[in-house]
Design a protein around this motif. Structure first.
Motif: not given
Ligand code: AMP
Length: 477
Positions: A77-93, A139-147
């Protein structure tokens, strides 16, 4: 780099042409399923005059066309690509890619290093990912609201799928893991040429059974060429230049170790060659003039003409021009370094160790200066790097020196250059290096590890993780 609407139109045409070459071999993957591509955007900034500025990949991901096709053709999803924290984005992708594993027909990223980063991240997080899939909770450490919002739309408890993924990841060897995890994938798409060629062996291990396809050669400055033979070996890839993408000119490049090094003419004295006049076998530096406003801009890439497709010249990527190690008058290019490392690392393979990453720098803190190589080494099938015999590492230093060019060896013999040193760094050091560059603003999608370290801070990151230092015992020759 300036970008205009016309540039984007050319980009779209380039994408279509490049896809048509892969389609001949892998079918129309748009109809067959989804792509699990690791993509990372950085926030756009605004220049003082009010223009938007972003990395090229970010500007593609921001486009309305990309956003329209994304849900149908990609797993992320687009939110995971634009996630400001690349590690959270990578986990979600990875999570979304695993949840939709039965639909995935293509796996990839822009560059090989990002695909490997994804696989290593999976190695470290698969239990957690499986737990999330089993319970349907992120997981709780994924705090980005978009993700979190994107995940809440699709996640539901799926213990069967989690068990399946867990069983595959639990295997002793991760050879062919990508094909096992995404059984319908037809190929891996990422650039494996140029500085990325160092990752081929490791990627082939993880992707065993799936072709690695470098589809295109492009840079922020201009879109250049496509690979018409997607099935050819990564080391043989040539890119056919598309003359309608930019005005291409070429600066002939002489051999760095030519007798005439000192007498080499300035670039200003060298005549530029047009695309129609390039000669097979000759190396050139690429110069582009583009519809977006660049005029005779030197990209800094050295290419070699490998042949023609009809009348269109085809090029193999040779190296970045300015990556040069030099203690005195000798010049060691990215290719020289790659060849020497390839020779030396062959000593590790039969012993069950793989060189996963390397970079270099020139240490002139004491005279005479010397070449330093940072190596990250991994043991195959659970082997520990501590088991590596120091004598082998010393031999690797010698082998590297023997494999370097004539001028290096002469200078070494005359003690103008001191013994080459290999510093072995602990696992994850190069990931820390990548994190550092990303924290400084580099786009993770477009990250290319430097072949030669110039920044003090980057050097500190590697130096603080050194677990062994080895020197060449004698001068070569
Ligand atoms: P960027 O500035 O992130 O757009 O990166 C562009 C640079 O990446 C090029 O100038 C090349 O050095 C490298 N690059 C891009 N595509 C390829 C390719 N297919 N093979 C080798 N290097 C590439």
């Amino acid at each position: 780099m300036p970008v205009t609407a016309e540039y984007h139109k050319k980009g779209a045409l380039f994408g279509t042409l490049s896809q048509s070459a892969t389609m001949r071999h892998f079918g129309d993957i748009n109809q067959a399923g989804k792509r699990m591509e690791l993509m990372f955007a950085r926030p756009e900034i605004e220049t003082p005059s009010g223009l938007k500025a972003a990395s090229v990949s970010t500007s593609i991901y921001s486009g309305s066309n990309f956003r329209t096709i994304l849900p149908k053709l990609y797993t992320s999803p687009i939110e995971t690509i634009f996630c400001p924290d690349p590690n959270q984005g990578l986990y979600c992708q990875l999570l979304f890619g695993l949840i939709q594993r039965d639909e995935v027909v293509k796996v990839g990223s822009l560059f090989a290093s990002t695909v490997l980063r994804g696989i290593k991240f999976l190695e470290n997080h698969w239990q957690e990912l499986c737990y999330d899939i089993k319970t349907g909770r992120l997981s709780d450490w994924i705090t980005d609201s978009g993700c979190r919002d994107a995940a809440s739309l699709v996640m539901k408890p799926n213990p069967e799928q989690a068990d399946l993924i867990e069983n595959i990841c639990n295997c002793k060897s991760w050879e062919g893991i990508v094909r096992k995890q995404w059984p319908k994938a037809r190929y891996i798409r990422c650039v494996c040429t140029g500085v990325m060629r160092q990752y081929i062996a490791e990627l082939e291990f993880y992707c065993r059974g799936l072709p690695l396809v470098s589809t295109s050669y492009a840079c922020s400055e201009a879109i250049c060429g496509i690979n018409l033979e997607p099935l050819c070996k990564p080391c043989d890839v040539s890119y056919t230049f598309l003359p309608n993408m930019a005005y291409f000119e070429f600066l002939p490049v002489e051999n760095y170790h030519d007798e005439s090094i000192e007498m080499k003419r300035n670039d200003e004295d060298t005549e530029l060659v047009d695309l129609v006049n390039v000669k097979v076998g000759q190396c050139y530096e690429l110069v582009v003039s583009t519809c977006a406003g660049l005029y005779r801009y030197k990209v800094g890439d050295v290419l070699m003409v490998s042949g023609f497709y009809n009348n269109a010249p085809q090029f193999q990527f040779v190296e970045r021009k300015n990556v040069i190690l030099s203690v005195d008058q000798e010049k060691t290019s990215e290719t020289d370094l790659f060849k020497a490392v390839t020779e030396a690392k062959a000593l590790l393979d039969p012993l069950g160790f793989i060189l996963t990453e390397y970079t270099s720098y020139v240490d002139t803190s004491s005279a005479p200066g010397h070449y330093v190589l940072f190596w990250e080494i991994k043991g195959k099938e659970g082997k520990n790097c501590k088991e590596l015999d120091p004598k082998i590492m010393v031999e690797c230093c010698s082998r590297m020196e023997e494999s370097l060019h004539y001028t290096y060896k002469i200078y070494r013999k005359r003690n103008i250059i001191a013994a080459l040193e290999i510093r072995v760094v602990k696992q994850g050091s190069f990931e820390a290096l990548m994190d550092y560059y990303v924290s400084k603003g580099t786009s993770l999608s477009q990250y290319k590890k430097p072949s030669c370290i110039k920044s003090e801070e980057a050097l500190k990151i590697l130096d603080s993780r050194v677990i062994g230092k080895y020197f060449s015992p004698k001068s070569p020759l």
